[in-house]
Design an enzyme around this catalytic site. Structure first.
Site, PDB file in Angstrom:
ATOM      1  N   ASP A 168       0.980  -1.472  -0.019  1.00  0.00           N
ATOM      2  CA  ASP A 168       0.153   0.461   0.226  1.00  0.00           C
ATOM      3  C   ASP A 168       1.098   1.379   0.036  1.00  0.00           C
ATOM      4  O   ASP A 168       1.945   1.330   0.990  1.00  0.00           O
ATOM      5  CB  ASP A 168      -0.940   0.174   1.643  1.00  0.00           C
ATOM      6  CG  ASP A 168      -1.794   1.247   1.014  1.00  0.00           C
ATOM      7  OD1 ASP A 168      -3.019   0.948   0.844  1.00  0.00           O
ATOM      8  OD2 ASP A 168      -1.844   2.127   1.548  1.00  0.00           O
ATOM      9  N   ASN A 226      -2.362  12.612  -3.881  1.00  0.00           N
ATOM     10  CA  ASN A 226      -3.348  13.455  -4.567  1.00  0.00           C
ATOM     11  C   ASN A 226      -3.520  14.725  -4.387  1.00  0.00           C
ATOM     12  O   ASN A 226      -3.786  15.433  -5.333  1.00  0.00           O
ATOM     13  CB  ASN A 226      -4.763  12.480  -4.026  1.00  0.00           C
ATOM     14  CG  ASN A 226      -4.891  11.213  -5.364  1.00  0.00           C
ATOM     15  OD1 ASN A 226      -4.319  11.400  -6.601  1.00  0.00           O
ATOM     16  ND2 ASN A 226      -5.374  10.445  -5.371  1.00  0.00           N
ATOM     17  N   HIS A 263      -5.158  14.670  -9.173  1.00  0.00           N
ATOM     18  CA  HIS A 263      -5.387  13.190  -9.254  1.00  0.00           C
ATOM     19  C   HIS A 263      -4.759  11.826 -10.627  1.00  0.00           C
ATOM     20  O   HIS A 263      -4.504  11.174 -10.456  1.00  0.00           O
ATOM     21  CB  HIS A 263      -6.580  12.868  -9.817  1.00  0.00           C
ATOM     22  CG  HIS A 263      -7.372  11.439  -9.123  1.00  0.00           C
ATOM     23  ND1 HIS A 263      -7.457  10.341  -9.539  1.00  0.00           N
ATOM     24  CD2 HIS A 263      -7.877  11.150  -8.483  1.00  0.00           C
ATOM     25  CE1 HIS A 263      -8.462   9.666  -9.700  1.00  0.00           C
ATOM     26  NE2 HIS A 263      -8.364   8.969  -8.473  1.00  0.00           N
ATOM     27  N   ASP A 298      -2.244   9.083 -10.446  1.00  0.00           N
ATOM     28  CA  ASP A 298      -2.890   7.905 -11.326  1.00  0.00           C
ATOM     29  C   ASP A 298      -1.740   7.391 -11.950  1.00  0.00           C
ATOM     30  O   ASP A 298      -0.652   6.775 -12.371  1.00  0.00           O
ATOM     31  CB  ASP A 298      -3.658   8.415 -13.274  1.00  0.00           C
ATOM     32  CG  ASP A 298      -5.189   7.884 -12.546  1.00  0.00           C
ATOM     33  OD1 ASP A 298      -5.479   7.795 -10.907  1.00  0.00           O
ATOM     34  OD2 ASP A 298      -6.045   8.478 -13.014  1.00  0.00           O
ATOM     35  N   GLU A 336      -5.415   2.319  -3.569  1.00  0.00           N
ATOM     36  CA  GLU A 336      -3.774   2.228  -4.140  1.00  0.00           C
ATOM     37  C   GLU A 336      -3.506   0.993  -3.541  1.00  0.00           C
ATOM     38  O   GLU A 336      -1.711   0.942  -2.563  1.00  0.00           O
ATOM     39  CB  GLU A 336      -3.028   3.683  -3.968  1.00  0.00           C
ATOM     40  CG  GLU A 336      -3.975   4.348  -2.564  1.00  0.00           C
ATOM     41  CD  GLU A 336      -3.918   3.769  -1.332  1.00  0.00           C
ATOM     42  OE1 GLU A 336      -4.294   3.238  -0.356  1.00  0.00           O
ATOM     43  OE2 GLU A 336      -2.672   4.198  -0.595  1.00  0.00           O
TER      44      GLU A 336
HETATM   45  P1  GH3 Z   1      -1.661   5.476   3.941  1.00  0.00           P
HETATM   46  O1  GH3 Z   1      -0.021   6.114   4.262  1.00  0.00           O
HETATM   47  O2  GH3 Z   1      -2.212   4.741   5.494  1.00  0.00           O
HETATM   48  O3  GH3 Z   1      -2.121   4.328   3.361  1.00  0.00           O
HETATM   49  O4  GH3 Z   1      -2.551   6.590   3.778  1.00  0.00           O
HETATM   50  P2  GH3 Z   1      -2.944   6.575   2.779  1.00  0.00           P
HETATM   51  O5  GH3 Z   1      -3.222   8.212   2.660  1.00  0.00           O
HETATM   52  O6  GH3 Z   1      -2.010   5.900   1.256  1.00  0.00           O
HETATM   53  O7  GH3 Z   1      -5.074   5.587   2.266  1.00  0.00           O
HETATM   54  P3  GH3 Z   1      -5.932   6.360   2.594  1.00  0.00           P
HETATM   55  O8  GH3 Z   1      -6.593   4.911   2.139  1.00  0.00           O
HETATM   56  O9  GH3 Z   1      -6.485   7.500   3.179  1.00  0.00           O
HETATM   57  O10 GH3 Z   1      -5.745   6.653   1.108  1.00  0.00           O
HETATM   58  C1  GH3 Z   1      -6.423   6.512   0.040  1.00  0.00           C
HETATM   59  C2  GH3 Z   1      -5.926   6.998  -1.574  1.00  0.00           C
HETATM   60  O11 GH3 Z   1      -5.531   6.179  -2.414  1.00  0.00           O
HETATM   61  C3  GH3 Z   1      -7.261   7.816  -1.651  1.00  0.00           C
HETATM   62  C4  GH3 Z   1      -7.597   7.775  -2.780  1.00  0.00           C
HETATM   63  O12 GH3 Z   1      -8.056   9.029  -3.590  1.00  0.00           O
HETATM   64  C5  GH3 Z   1      -6.618   7.396  -3.772  1.00  0.00           C
HETATM   65  N1  GH3 Z   1      -7.131   6.587  -4.367  1.00  0.00           N
HETATM   66  C6  GH3 Z   1      -7.294   4.764  -4.575  1.00  0.00           C
HETATM   67  N2  GH3 Z   1      -7.857   4.836  -6.327  1.00  0.00           N
HETATM   68  C7  GH3 Z   1      -6.779   5.679  -6.297  1.00  0.00           C
HETATM   69  C8  GH3 Z   1      -6.268   5.865  -8.248  1.00  0.00           C
HETATM   70  O13 GH3 Z   1      -7.354   5.350  -9.334  1.00  0.00           O
HETATM   71  N3  GH3 Z   1      -5.796   7.061  -8.834  1.00  0.00           N
HETATM   72  C9  GH3 Z   1      -5.601   8.052  -7.858  1.00  0.00           C
HETATM   73  N4  GH3 Z   1      -5.266   9.170  -8.144  1.00  0.00           N
HETATM   74  N5  GH3 Z   1      -5.936   8.698  -6.207  1.00  0.00           N
HETATM   75  C10 GH3 Z   1      -5.982   6.769  -6.199  1.00  0.00           C
HETATM   76 MG    MG Z   2      -2.120   4.421   1.312  1.00  0.00          MG
HETATM   77 MG    MG Z   3      -5.288   1.421   1.281  1.00  0.00          MG
END
Ligand code: GH3
Ligand code: MG
Ligand code: MG
Ligand code: MG
Length: 324
Positions: A198, A206, A211, A215, A242
């Site tokens: 992760d 982001n 965004h 990506d 992610e």
């Molecule tokens: P942690 O270190 O605890 O993992 O914190 P984090 O911010 O990485 O985790 P969190 O679950 O709070 O946020 C995950 C983010 O990933 C939020 C979401 O917008 C982003 N995300 C998920 N899928 C995609 C994607 O396909 N593209 C983009 N650009 N962002 C994505």
């Molecule tokens: Mg994360």
């Molecule tokens: Mg996550």
């Protein structure tokens, strides 16, 4: 429509030709013997340069290869299976006709040739030939359509197992592969590892870079992790958002941990700037590892839960690390 006349008598040839021409046929070939006819048709040549004709009028009594044998030979060539052969015979005996039909002749005409009869039989043979050609063309078209459908289906199947953004396997495909691999490992008693990966502080990434950049970052992480994997059976998939998952059949915890660390380091080496990260100035990942010898009594979901728990520990113990 082209017609080949094979007759050792030049007068016979001329007579037949005249009648045919009178009935509107202009593409007429003639041969004085079966051997000449075969040379004319290119029967000794590869299929692609064989001369096509739509009908053969074949005299029966000829020196050398007679009309019946010639009919056998012609019909045994794959390019002439459907070409009708009308034998022309002076001897109207049943035995000759039997032989002619056994050799693949379509019809017969007796000598002396009656103009109306010749015309009717030629038309009938050509009509059948035309219908066969049409049917074959439709069949070929159908085969082509089926082949296209099959390859489209394969492509669809391939695409349905891929993640649209990163091009690696998707969750659906991972679930299928993991199920198969887990059961195989349980059955054969070998080791299996799972890695959950992760991105750290990706929400902040982001928020900082947008965004689209997010990506692009996901694509780089997927490609980087993919490069570390070496065995064909190892599978990297996007588990969702992610988060990535890796299944390593035949690899125990130690091997899984080593690979996880290699991936973590490889991601760091990409040096993707991440000003909002609380652990580094670049993008980092946390990895949870679980694995070992699979016991038949265990459940596939248990290993997943253990790897997930390890990831949770990696996160809450500081991130940018591998936890087993
Ligand atoms: P942690 O270190 O605890 O993992 O914190 P984090 O911010 O990485 O985790 P969190 O679950 O709070 O946020 C995950 C983010 O990933 C939020 C979401 O917008 C982003 N995300 C998920 N899928 C995609 C994607 O396909 N593209 C983009 N650009 N962002 C994505
Ligand atoms: Mg994360
Ligand atoms: Mg996550
Ligand atoms: Mg003759």
């Amino acid at each position: 429509m082209s017609i080949l006349i094979v007759d050792d008598s030049v007068e016979s040839q001329e007579l037949l030709k005249r009648i045919l021409e009178k009935n509107g046929f202009s593409d007429i070939l003639t041969a004085e013997s079966a051997t000449d006819a075969f040379a004319l048709l290119g029967l000794d040549q590869p299929a692609c340069i064989v001369k096509n004709v739509d009908l053969v009028l074949m005299d029966v009594v000829m020196p050398g290869v007679d009309g019946i044998e010639a009919c056998w030979l012609l019909k045994s060539h794959k390019c002439f299976v459907d070409v009708p052969v009308i034998v022309i015979t002076a001897s109207n005996d049943a035995e000759t006709l039997d032989k002619a039909f056994a050799a693949g002749a379509t019809d017969f005409i007796s000598k002396p040739v009656n103009q109306l009869e010749l015309k009717a039989r030629v038309h009938s043979a050509l009509r059948i030939k035309y219908e066969i050609d049409q049917r074959k063309a439709r069949e070929a078209e159908l085969v082509k359509v089926l082949e296209e459908l099959e390859s489209a289906n394969k492509e669809l199947h391939r695409l349905s197992s891929l993640d649209g953004l990163t091009g690696i396997a998707n969750r659906r495909h991972f679930d299928q592969v993991y199920d198969v691999e887990w059961r195989r490992a349980a059955r054969e008693g070998y080791e299996l590892s799972i890695l959950f990966l992760d991105i750290d502080f990706f929400k902040a990434y982001n928020d900082t870079y947008g965004h689209q950049e997010g990506d692009d970052c996901l694509k780089v992480i997927a490609a980087t992790a993919g490069r570390v994997l070496k065995r064909p059976a190892d599978l990297l998939a996007r588990y969702g958002g992610e988060e990535f998952v890796i299944v390593l059949p035949g690899t125990g915890v130690a091997g899984g941990q080593k690979l996880a660390e290699e991936i973590r380091v490889a991601v760091e080496k990409c040096h993707i700037p991440h000003a909002a990260s609380q652990v580094a100035d670049h993008v980092t990942v946390s990895v949870g590892v679980a694995g070992g010898r699979v016991k038949p009594a265990a459940k596939p979901a248990e290993l997943i839960a253990r790897a997930d728990a390890a990831l949770y520990e990696a996160k809450h113990s500081g991130r940018n690390q591998v936890w087993v």
